[in-house]
Design an enzyme around this catalytic site. Structure first.
Site, short mmCIF file in Angstrom:
data_model
loop_
_atom_site.label_atom_id
_atom_site.label_comp_id
_atom_site.label_asym_id
_atom_site.label_seq_id
_atom_site.Cartn_x
_atom_site.Cartn_y
_atom_site.Cartn_z
CG LEU B 78 78.87 54.01 31.70
CD1 LEU B 78 80.32 53.58 31.92
CD2 LEU B 78 78.03 52.87 31.14
CE LYS B 101 72.63 65.38 36.16
NZ LYS B 101 71.49 64.56 35.68
NE ARG B 173 67.57 59.03 36.27
CZ ARG B 173 66.96 59.63 35.24
NH1 ARG B 173 66.98 60.94 35.15
NH2 ARG B 173 66.33 58.94 34.32
#
Lengths: 359, 359
Positions: B78, B101, B173
């Site tokens: 997630l 990570k 991200r």
């Protein structure tokens, strides 16, 4: 070759002079004319051990080499602290100068040398051999290609070697009165030059020394590093050391490409050198494509002989054809020295950022 | 395998979950038991597209996966900002956790997760795949050899990729509310882990961010770097970027040895990976000896499947044999996060040096 070879005089019997003597012998447009040392015995031994032609003059002083009218150019591998004196005198005697690095203890000293060369119309070049390898030209072409490499974003260079305890006690490169810049002037010179080369000789705005430089008892640098930053957002780092196994990697990352060399300072093999390049790599399925390609570049002459050949070509074009000295070499030498000085200043100021050329 | 496979539940349909699903399918001691997504349609599609067994449960929520008594362990890919909530809940439901990570937005969050794992007796591991490649073990052996490598002096790691404009607009991200650490948490995590791995997990004393990090409009890091220094004199630098062609090099220099990898994060080939090593290199005549050797390491399973196998082995030894969870994985994950946090703090403080774990 119809032209007369350029006749070299060599000042001193430094270990690196063995390699450059061989290079002068191998370059098609150069010959060894003379060597001078404070000890004429040492000079004689050096000449006989290094394949000097029988015609070469052997002198017991550096002055005598500079006074020899048959010497067109000098190679100067003396300790750095002696460079100003002998390079300036050589220029005044109208000798072209191939100067071993580090070229000076700081840019003020170098400016005195460069001024002497300019006002006497002689060619100046620092003896950074890898610049002249055909691999370097191919890598430059790759880095300059907008499709294959794009905009340079990051460079890392490292040059270390571990010469062992005898070097660390006796070599001129660790003596404060001879080579006060220590490892920064020696191995660091190559790292900095590689970064500037990759950045197309655009000077960085700022330099910040990395923590943990190592010094010997006299305060001479045995290892250090720095980060360099440019106003366009580029970043570079380097590390150099006399206390670490031989390492000479250069990694350049651009928006569209990647370049890596394992042996940028001295190729592992004399006749063929390689580099790795990749362009427009993408994640594909569970891996990436394309993977880096190993490019091999062959050369008939070792890079130091190509350097001598290029230097001699420039000298011949000045002496024979009345051309001006090539300015590229003093310009990039000075830029390299400016960055060396900034790293030194940042170390001296406890790793504060330092503006290049302005501190 | 006489033992029952460890049954995995997957939280969400992130792109990286495709790779880990394949890994679970390939690991001999693991199987896919369930997947949950906020959209049951998306979960169904993911299951059918990624070779899930017909027996796998498909849920329209993450809770349902955690409530499935047949799920032994969860893989959590997630967005980072959701890790605390779902990892803690998973631990409370006695599910072992393979956590993608970056594991948390900061070490305080991570400590909440690790505390939950510890008090519930479940295994924790971050999904840093390359740690589990057999090449990594061989490189570790090389770095730990006093004769072949000696004392570590310098490390440089770089992990960049250039995912293109769509990623830079839409990917989690680069969203401040989802993965606030941006490139530092993603690519930087690998660089930092590689440095800590090379340093045998000794934490650096200080971290100083490099100048020129790049941010998107929301202030999320798109590229950055740092230097790390240790009290014993070691130094490391890294650079990570979402704006640069794929680059994943690791260079380690020791007193007696040199190690270089071109592809430390994801080997270019699945079945064989290589690294370069050299020991006790010396200048000999006009070159150096020995030159680096290319070591090739073969593997039957891709490294992500080996990671799953190792995680499942630990889970089975807890569930089947009553052993304690392996503490190594939470410890090195926490150290990695501590350094990530220190780099972030140094960036936020205009590149001031930051003491790791103490700012």
């Amino acid at each position: 070759m119809s032209e007369k070879p350029v006749r070299f005089g060599i000042l001193g019997c430094a270990s690196i002079a063995r390699k450059i003597s061989r290079a002068i012998n191998r370059a098609p447009n150069a010959s060894i004319q003379a060597i001078g040392s404070r000890s004429i015995d040492k000079a004689s031994r050096f000449a006989s051990e290094n394949g000097f032609p029988a015609s070469a003059a052997v002198y017991g002083s550096y002055e005598a080499v500079l006074d020899d009218p048959d010497v067109d150019a000098v190679y100067v591998p003396l300790p750095t602290s002696l460079h100003v004196k002998w390079a300036v005198l050589a220029a005044e005697k109208k000798k072209h100068i191939l100067l071993e690095k580090p070229v000076a203890l700081n840019v003020s000293e170098l400016d005195v040398i460069l001024q002497a060369c300019e006002s006497n119309g002689v060619q100046y070049m620092d003896a950074t051999m890898w610049m002249h390898h055909p691999r370097t030209a191919q890598m430059r072409e790759f880095l300059s290609d907008p499709q294959r490499f794009g905009q340079l974003k990051s460079v890392h260079s490292i040059f270390c070697y571990n010469p062992g305890p005898d070097f660390l006690i006796n070599d001129i490169r660790i003596k404060p009165d001879l080579d006060g810049l220590g490892c920064l002037g020696d191995a660091g010179w190559y790292c900095i030059r590689a970064i500037l080369w990759a950045a197309d000789y655009q000077l960085p705005e700022r330099v910040t020394a990395l923590p943990n430089p190592e010094f010997n008892e006299s305060g001479v640098i045995l290892s250090c590093g720095a980060s360099l930053s440019w106003t366009d957002g580029k970043i570079a780092t380097f590390y150099c050391s006399f206390l670490t196994n031989l390492t000479m990697d250069l990694t350049c990352a651009g928006t569209n490409g990647y370049l890596h060399v394992h042996d940028f300072v001295i190729p592992f093999q004399e006749k063929v050198a390689s580099f790795y390049g990749a362009s427009n790599s993408r994640w594909v399925n569970f891996g990436c494509e394309p993977t880096p390609t190993k490019h091999k570049v062959a050369t008939d002459l070792p890079h130091e002989a190509i350097m001598v050949r290029e230097f001699a070509r420039l000298v011949a074009s000045i002496e024979g054809n009345g051309l001006e000295p090539e300015k590229k070499w003093p310009i990039i030498s000075r830029k390299t020295q400016l960055v060396v000085d900034a790293v030194k200043a940042s170390i001296d100021r406890a790793f504060e950022p330092v503006e290049v050329g302005n501190y």
